[in-house]
Structures are given as C-alpha cells and as structure tokens.
Scaffold this active site. Structure first.
Site, PDB file in Angstrom:
ATOM      1  N   HIS A  54       1.147  11.259 -21.269  1.00  0.00           N
ATOM      2  CA  HIS A  54       1.157  12.029 -20.039  1.00  0.00           C
ATOM      3  C   HIS A  54       0.531  13.402 -20.270  1.00  0.00           C
ATOM      4  O   HIS A  54       0.243  13.806 -21.399  1.00  0.00           O
ATOM      5  CB  HIS A  54       2.577  12.165 -19.513  1.00  0.00           C
ATOM      6  N   GLU A  56       1.676  16.459 -20.124  1.00  0.00           N
ATOM      7  CA  GLU A  56       2.419  17.406 -20.947  1.00  0.00           C
ATOM      8  C   GLU A  56       2.249  17.106 -22.430  1.00  0.00           C
ATOM      9  O   GLU A  56       2.063  18.019 -23.250  1.00  0.00           O
ATOM     10  CB  GLU A  56       3.912  17.366 -20.581  1.00  0.00           C
ATOM     11  N   CYS A  79       8.590  13.907 -16.462  1.00  0.00           N
ATOM     12  CA  CYS A  79       9.435  12.715 -16.386  1.00  0.00           C
ATOM     13  C   CYS A  79      10.629  12.845 -17.333  1.00  0.00           C
ATOM     14  O   CYS A  79      10.587  13.563 -18.332  1.00  0.00           O
ATOM     15  CB  CYS A  79       8.628  11.460 -16.698  1.00  0.00           C
ATOM     16  N   CYS A  88       8.717  13.300 -20.940  1.00  0.00           N
ATOM     17  CA  CYS A  88       7.986  14.553 -21.147  1.00  0.00           C
ATOM     18  C   CYS A  88       8.918  15.755 -21.139  1.00  0.00           C
ATOM     19  O   CYS A  88       8.631  16.771 -21.790  1.00  0.00           O
ATOM     20  CB  CYS A  88       6.915  14.714 -20.077  1.00  0.00           C
ATOM     21  N   MET A 167     -25.136  -3.884  15.369  1.00  0.00           N
ATOM     22  CA  MET A 167     -25.785  -4.442  16.551  1.00  0.00           C
ATOM     23  C   MET A 167     -24.956  -5.614  17.074  1.00  0.00           C
ATOM     24  O   MET A 167     -24.051  -6.113  16.390  1.00  0.00           O
ATOM     25  CB  MET A 167     -27.205  -4.897  16.208  1.00  0.00           C
ATOM     26  N   ALA A 168     -25.238  -6.055  18.272  1.00  0.00           N
ATOM     27  CA  ALA A 168     -24.470  -7.154  18.868  1.00  0.00           C
ATOM     28  C   ALA A 168     -24.526  -8.405  18.005  1.00  0.00           C
ATOM     29  O   ALA A 168     -23.587  -9.215  17.989  1.00  0.00           O
ATOM     30  CB  ALA A 168     -24.987  -7.444  20.275  1.00  0.00           C
ATOM     31  N   ARG A 211     -19.364  -0.449  -7.689  1.00  0.00           N
ATOM     32  CA  ARG A 211     -20.658  -0.626  -8.364  1.00  0.00           C
ATOM     33  C   ARG A 211     -20.973   0.634  -9.173  1.00  0.00           C
ATOM     34  O   ARG A 211     -21.179   1.718  -8.614  1.00  0.00           O
ATOM     35  CB  ARG A 211     -21.744  -0.927  -7.337  1.00  0.00           C
ATOM     36  N   THR A 308     -12.107  -5.380  14.863  1.00  0.00           N
ATOM     37  CA  THR A 308     -10.869  -6.065  15.253  1.00  0.00           C
ATOM     38  C   THR A 308      -9.739  -5.769  14.279  1.00  0.00           C
ATOM     39  O   THR A 308      -8.656  -5.326  14.673  1.00  0.00           O
ATOM     40  CB  THR A 308     -11.102  -7.582  15.333  1.00  0.00           C
TER      41      THR A 308
END
Length: 374
Positions: A54, A56, A79, A88, A167-168, A211, A308
């Site tokens: 961690h 610390e 923690c 820690c 587009m449609a 990517r 949707t």
C-alpha cells in the site's frame, strides 16, 4: 484539530501520487502517502496495484529510519486489517511517525475508523479529515461500492452538435476524432467493467477492449494490462459466436433473461460466463446486474451502448455520470437520438448538472450528472 496551509499543500501532493494508480489499483482504492519532516518531503509512495504494498508501506520503505518523528499525509485512512498485505496503521506506528493527517475515513467496514483509532491509541497525533470531497472524488467507485453496494456508473456517448449518435441506418463511425477516441480508451482503462447490449454488438461488432496503441499514455502497457470485464446484455442470446469480441480471451459476462433454450447455453468459450438476471417483460434486471458487479468487486463501470439501453439506465436512475463527446458535425433530423427517452412534456424533462466542459481535439467533452435536486 489545528491545520495549516502547508497541511493542505502536502495532502494535495498525496492526491497527485494517488492518481498515479488511476488505471492499476482496482478493485482497491487509489491512495497516496507523503512523509514530511521539518517542512520537507522525505519520502512518498502510492498504491500501484492490488496485491502489492500500500501507499504507506511504499513511503516508509523509501524513508527508512528517517520516518521516525515524521508527519504522514495519507489520502485515505490507513488500513487496520490483514489482507494480502499487513495493516498500514501498524506499519506507521512501528516506524515511529509523530503525526498522521488523513483525507477521509475508509468506507470499507473492515476499516472504517479502526485504523485511525489504532494510531491514536499508540499516542500519535491524528488530524483529519482534510479535503474530504477531493479524496472521495479520487475513488468514486470504491466509495460507492462500500457505502451502497453498487458500482459508480458512467455512460459514454458520442454525438453530433445536434444531439445525434448515428445515421438512421446505424452508421456511426466516426462521429468524433482520434483524441476523443483516445479519451474513451482511458475511460475504459480505469473501469472494472464495460456494459454493452447485443444490438450494439450486432451493429458495431466492437471488441470492447482497451487498445494500448490508442491510450496515448506513457505507461500504456501497464494501464491496459488488466482488461475490464466485458458485460453483454443479451436477453435471448442473439450474440453471434463469430463476433469480434471473442477474438480476445479476456473475461466476458453474457447476461440473459433466463428464458433461453438449454442448447443456447452450450458451446461458449471458456472465458465466457453466462448468467440469468430476469427482469420485467422478458428484459434484464439492471439493478440486479449492478449489484452483481459490485459483488464481483467492480468499482467503476462504463456503459457503452445505444440509445435504448443507455436510456433504460438513465430512466431507472442508475447513472452517476454521463460523458458526452460532441463533434462539430450535423447529422440531421433523420439520425438517431442520444437517449431513447419517450417524453412528451417539459415537466417530464430530465435535468442534468454540468460538471465539466473541455475541448478534446476538435471535439468537446461534456461531463454531467443527473440533477436530483432540480
């Protein structure tokens, strides 16, 4: 609690360190630690990846014996439990620090004040919280998962300046430019899971992976090393087994409605897991899906879907943030809308809070959140 301007300065330094783990720490939180003595930084550390030291501990290792008598600035409460690494809080005590300044309590119920109590019980001065809102913003998914047992959900959309996404015919490549697309890759890289729908797979045949060559980061290989879980919502299991996303064998969660033939459940690649989460009207229960992802330790989730499915998440109040990339183009009135929201009156309109607007190449990125107070 007495704080000075320098306390805020060193805590901001701890935040910058924590951000170095933006793409690598999940499912753990991003945490930074600065050790200061006599007004000078003597060591620093951050949590690099889950299962490793961690923040610390990394700072203490760098400081060595110089840590004795120092002040530790930590972006999250140390923690107090033993997991893959030791507590820690005890490490700070053993190192002999004189003061602990923390930004926020750890929302993890395994810690949640116990680490602070341990340090105080050892006779060490403890101050905090400091810049708590900024600390929470570092780890929105981890905080949401611990407090509400849900991930932090972003929805990413690309649109023209007239609010159209395709587009449609469904044609949408490419609305935005390469810098906006690289920014999307970075959103994917910081996410534990990407959610899409079968219609998007049928239309775009996307791989839904990070990517490396498009990230535009100096540590791109490391950022893309842990690919997000790909989650496909496919009520009737219409996903073609020849889809591009099956070419890369990182995990896929295929979610259906439980009303499919036994034969449809057979023959998938080993890296594909099928799960039934039936909702109303033969659909998938989106809330149950998010709870399931939280159980799988998903902090931040990215929705990359069509109008949707994105509209369904928005109408159900399941989106925490909407990121819209707006291109300087007009697609016209026949093109498809940003969200499928069948609203008829102004009183039914959904209000958003604009959190940030900035240029990304030739495009604009608008970050917004549902405005529940409007």
């Amino acid at each position: 609690m007495t704080l000075s301007a320098i306390d805020f300065e060193f805590m901001a330094h701890a935040f910058r360190l924590a951000e170095r783990g933006l793409y690598t720490t999940m499912p753990n939180p991003r945490v930074g630690c600065v050790l200061v003595k006599d007004g000078q930084v003597i060591a620093e550390g951050w949590h690099i990846r889950a299962g490793e030291a961690h923040a610390e501990v990394n700072a203490l290792l760098a400081a060595g014996d110089k840590a004795r008598g120092a002040t530790a600035y930590v972006s999250l409460e140390p923690c107090s439990h033993t997991g893959k690494t030791g507590p820690c809080s005890q490490a700070l005590i053993d190192a002999g620090i004189a003061r602990l300044v923390y930004a926020m309590e750890d929302p993890n119920p395994l810690v949640s004040g116990n680490g602070i109590a341990m340090v105080r019980a050892a006779g060490i001065q403890v101050d905090g919280p400091v810049l708590e809102d900024d600390a929470r913003a570092l780890n929105p998914g981890f905080v949401r998962r611990m407090e509400r047992k849900l991930p932090y959900v972003r929805c990413k959309m690309a649109m023209s300046i007239d609010g159209r996404t395709a587009m449609a015919s469904g044609e949408s490549k490419w609305i935005t430019g390469p810098k906006a697309r690289a920014d999307v890759q970075r959103l994917r890289a910081r996410s534990c899971a990407i959610i899409s729908g079968v219609d998007s797979i049928l239309q775009d045949n996307a791989s839904l992976t990070v990517r490396v060559d498009e990230l535009g980061l100096p540590n791109a290989d490391e950022a893309a090393a842990k690919q997000p879980l790909r989650v496909i919502l496919d009520s009737q299991l219409r996903t073609p087994r020849t889809a591009l996303m099956f070419k890369q064998s990182t995990p896929i969660l295929l979610v259906h409605n439980g009303k499919v033939d036994a034969a449809q459940l057979q023959g998938w690649p080993d890296f594909v897991e099928l799960i039934a989460l039936p909702g109303k009207d033969g659909r998938i229960d989106l809330t149950a899906l998010l709870r399931e992802l939280a159980k799988r330790h998903c902090n931040e989730v990215l929705v990359e879907a069509g109008a949707t499915l994105s509209g369904s998440f928005l109408r159900r109040g399941l989106l925490d943030e909407i990121i819209m990339y707006m291109a300087p183009k007009l697609l016209g009135s026949n093109a498809l809308p940003l969200f499928n929201l069948p609203l008829d009156t102004m009183s039914a309109a959904l209000s958003l809070k604009i959190k940030d607007i900035r240029a990304v190449g030739r495009d604009w990125r608008i970050t917004a959140a549902p405005d529940t107070e409007y």
